[in-house]
Design an enzyme around this catalytic site. Sequence first.
Site, PDB file in Angstrom:
ATOM      1  N   GLU A  36       1.592  17.642  15.909  1.00  0.00           N
ATOM      2  CA  GLU A  36       0.967  16.731  14.932  1.00  0.00           C
ATOM      3  C   GLU A  36      -0.261  16.036  15.546  1.00  0.00           C
ATOM      4  OE1 GLU A  36       3.188  15.259  11.971  1.00  0.00           O
ATOM      5  OE2 GLU A  36       1.568  13.993  11.240  1.00  0.00           O
ATOM      6  N   SER A  60       6.461  15.823   6.806  1.00  0.00           N
ATOM      7  CA  SER A  60       5.720  16.616   7.801  1.00  0.00           C
ATOM      8  C   SER A  60       6.540  16.811   9.070  1.00  0.00           C
ATOM      9  CB  SER A  60       4.400  15.956   8.208  1.00  0.00           C
ATOM     10  OG  SER A  60       3.770  15.374   7.143  1.00  0.00           O
ATOM     11  N   SER A  65       4.857  28.987   0.988  1.00  0.00           N
ATOM     12  CA  SER A  65       5.646  27.800   0.662  1.00  0.00           C
ATOM     13  C   SER A  65       6.129  27.927  -0.778  1.00  0.00           C
ATOM     14  CB  SER A  65       4.775  26.558   0.825  1.00  0.00           C
ATOM     15  OG  SER A  65       5.281  25.504   0.049  1.00  0.00           O
ATOM     16  N   ASP A  97       8.944   9.759  14.051  1.00  0.00           N
ATOM     17  CA  ASP A  97       9.404  10.669  12.997  1.00  0.00           C
ATOM     18  C   ASP A  97       9.966  11.977  13.556  1.00  0.00           C
ATOM     19  OD1 ASP A  97       8.448   8.656  11.442  1.00  0.00           O
ATOM     20  OD2 ASP A  97       6.634   9.703  10.831  1.00  0.00           O
ATOM     21  N   HIS A 113       5.986   0.007  12.407  1.00  0.00           N
ATOM     22  CA  HIS A 113       4.777   0.205  13.229  1.00  0.00           C
ATOM     23  C   HIS A 113       4.987  -0.217  14.683  1.00  0.00           C
ATOM     24  CE1 HIS A 113       1.922   1.465  10.030  1.00  0.00           C
ATOM     25  NE2 HIS A 113       2.838   0.893   9.276  1.00  0.00           N
TER      26      HIS A 113
HETATM   27  C1  GLA Z   1       4.394   6.688  10.100  1.00  0.00           C
HETATM   28  C2  GLA Z   1       4.103   7.274  11.479  1.00  0.00           C
HETATM   29  C3  GLA Z   1       5.141   6.788  12.487  1.00  0.00           C
HETATM   30  C4  GLA Z   1       5.267   5.260  12.462  1.00  0.00           C
HETATM   31  C5  GLA Z   1       5.442   4.757  11.032  1.00  0.00           C
HETATM   32  C6  GLA Z   1       5.375   3.244  10.920  1.00  0.00           C
HETATM   33  O1  GLA Z   1       5.603   7.188   9.614  1.00  0.00           O
HETATM   34  O2  GLA Z   1       4.120   8.695  11.424  1.00  0.00           O
HETATM   35  O3  GLA Z   1       4.803   7.251  13.758  1.00  0.00           O
HETATM   36  O4  GLA Z   1       4.174   4.664  13.095  1.00  0.00           O
HETATM   37  O5  GLA Z   1       4.442   5.279  10.172  1.00  0.00           O
HETATM   38  O6  GLA Z   1       6.491   2.644  11.511  1.00  0.00           O
END
Ligand code: GLA
Length: 400
Positions: A171, A139, A83, A183, A50
């Site tokens: 997103e 995703s 899909s 991500d 986070h």
């Molecule tokens: C999810 C969110 C990311 C990040 C993580 C926690 O994967 O999509 O952006 O905040 O949680 O590290």
Amino acid sequence: MAEHNDLMLAPEGTENRSLIDSLVGEFRRRFDQDPRVFFAPGRVNLIGAHLDYNGGSVLPAPIARGTYVAVARTVDRRMRLASMDLPRTLDFPLSDVPSVEDLGWAAYPVGVWRLGNGAEPADICVAGDLPRGAGLSSSASLEVAAGLAFSTLFGWSLDARQLAELAWRAENEFVGVKCGIMDQFASSLAREGHALYLDCHDRSHRHVQVSGEIELLVLNTGKPRQLVGSEFNERVEQCRSALGTLRRSSPGKTCLASFQPSEVEAARGQLDDIAYRRARHVASESLRVSKAMAALEDGDYETLGRQLLESHRSAAEDYEVSCPELDFLVEKICAQRGVYGARLTGAGFGGCVVALQRPGSVGKEEERSLRRGFSQRFGYEPVLMRLRIGGGPREVRIES
Ligand code: GLA
């Protein structure tokens, strides 16, 4: 520069051949033409829980699983999306794009297409070998694979970073999930055999080779992350509030991750208990990422593993994003000989644990006893995956 403009076909044996073959077969049946196929990986985050939306640094690594997007141009001004493992098929004219709610899973590729200024239609079929909703970025890998497919097909010529930005905007702005950048960057900038040290404040990054002396284990609790949306947004809000308070004495700082643990301690009297613990996690986690990064580069896996375990404890106690299933798996896997450390990966609240081990340490017998122990406590078995650190987004070869 323009890493995706020089598309390389992946080396033999690194793809999920049977999945690609079924995807191509399904595409031909549905759309009566031949597709090109693009892949983007999922990821584990080795450390940096986070921190992305708090302007900190993170250390994700791509895994050799992800999403495949088969795509071809169409001539009839309609967009069609299917899909392999989700029932809804979408078919709509360019003049009438459905709402995000009506699009469902297809909101991810359609978001990328729209924000990428999609003016031309395509037929699309999607398949993947990542468990969905397990915190392995299914995703983001769909967004990046779709972005690479459109970029190549329509000549958008996006480089890896532009592709990551586009996927992240899709997103946030189209699908409406206020996630951090990790991500999409982890998937798009992925490089074979490397972790990605990503500074989420200035978005600079560096690839760090992961030596063959460590192996990834991913343990899936199989617990659906139902609360992830609301709890996630609540954490974002709590961090914003903590930052507001901390900035009163340091107005020059713009993100929570730039505060030292000592500064958080000094402001403890002004923070409510929740804000204090969230800020303490963010400040201490930032230090752990630096230590983990140095340890990875030095080949000091004991130290690296310790940072992972401390990260898990802090995420569980101060950030409160763990659950009994994750805690159980972390504790049991860390008790195995040859395992350096483990932690929850992704947002938490369920999903997966990532562990680092000396190659081959956790064998079939150890795995069985871990699964049995978990099942005695929770009534079902978790899934253990031995995953390779995989490569980045690419076009894959199709057998005719
Ligand atoms: C999810 C969110 C990311 C990040 C993580 C926690 O994967 O999509 O952006 O905040 O949680 O590290």
